[in-house]
Design an enzyme around this catalytic site. Structure first.
Site, PDB file in Angstrom:
ATOM      1  N   ASP A  73      36.248  38.277  31.841  1.00 20.74           N
ATOM      2  CA  ASP A  73      36.719  39.652  32.244  1.00 20.74           C
ATOM      3  C   ASP A  73      38.276  39.570  32.221  1.00 20.74           C
ATOM      4  OD1 ASP A  73      34.225  39.176  33.026  1.00 20.74           O
ATOM      5  OD2 ASP A  73      34.330  40.848  34.721  1.00 20.74           O
ATOM      6  N   LYS A  91      35.625  47.893  32.748  1.00 21.66           N
ATOM      7  CA  LYS A  91      35.783  47.622  34.013  1.00 21.66           C
ATOM      8  C   LYS A  91      36.563  48.262  34.867  1.00 21.66           C
ATOM      9  CE  LYS A  91      35.529  43.500  36.900  1.00 21.66           C
ATOM     10  NZ  LYS A  91      35.531  41.990  36.778  1.00 21.66           N
ATOM     11  N   LYS A 131      31.304  48.415  33.777  1.00 23.45           N
ATOM     12  CA  LYS A 131      31.073  47.459  34.793  1.00 23.45           C
ATOM     13  C   LYS A 131      32.040  47.949  36.119  1.00 23.45           C
ATOM     14  CE  LYS A 131      31.786  42.958  36.802  1.00 23.45           C
ATOM     15  NZ  LYS A 131      32.295  41.475  36.612  1.00 23.45           N
TER      16      LYS A 131
END
Length: 211
Positions: free
Chosen positions: A78, A142, A171
């Site tokens: 991430d 995300k 996400k």
């Protein structure tokens, strides 16, 4: 459009696979975060962060950080995009920054999720960030790190879902703390969410389904 998820139709397996169980506090000890060996053979993947939490590391540092994380057993990364560069409309730099991490990860069959940190962005910047992430080959976009003033919102999830193709997943992070919010997020277009309340969410589902 598939039917929306409800408490009655969602399964424990679906909820568990939706959650990236996260441990991000700076005071965590090695015993709390060294999970590669404990999870080996379980089917549960290890993920970690790159350029966290501000995205301000240089591209070379992010790529090196990604390489080291993969060496240590991570299968998903991430990464925080360079927020200030995105806000400054330096799109080529932002795309190249993401692409460098994607190249390292995809060479080793790892997944890259690009954190936009929506709390600091206009809607136009969110859309542009999503599109640059897709053009760079990222697997997910995300919402947040969890360290900004606010986290994911349902409006942001819908906006992000509309900003990328079906190849790119969404996400949510920061704010999905209950079963109801998780279900609402799925229905808004999210594929994964970060959460620390994993056990409580699953226990709530079991109780409400009479298990």
């Amino acid at each position: 459009m598939p039917d929306p998820w409800t408490v009655e139709t969602i399964t424990v397996e679906k909820v568990a696979k939706t959650i990236d169980h996260s441990l991000l506090r700076p005071e965590l000890t090695l015993d709390e975060v060294q999970c590669r060996d404990a999870l080996e053979g379980s089917g549960v993947l290890v993920g970690t962060v790159v350029g966290f939490p501000h995205g301000s590391s240089t591209t070379a540092i992010k790529a090196a950080e990604a390489e080291l994380a993969l060496d240590d057993g991570a299968a998903e990364l991430d990464m925080v995009l360079p927020i200030g560069w995105l806000r400054s409309k330096k799109d080529a730099y932002v795309q190249d920054d993401i692409a460098a991490v994607v190249a390292v990860a995809h060479d080793r069959d790892a997944v890259v999720k690009v954190i936009l940190e929506n709390a600091y962005l206009t809607d136009e910047e969110k859309v542009r960030g999503c599109q640059l992430a897709e053009q760079a080959g990222a697997d997910y976009v995300k919402t947040s790190t969890g360290y900004a003033p606010s986290g994911s919102t349902m409006d942001d999830l819908r906006l992000m879902r509309a900003s990328v193709s079906e190849r790119v997943k969404i996400k949510a992070a920061g704010g999905i703390r209950t079963l109801d919010l998780l279900i609402e997020g799925l229905n808004a277009g999210m594929d994964r969410c970060g959460a620390t309340a994993t056990a409580a969410i699953i226990d709530d589902l079991k109780a409400r389904q009479g298990r």
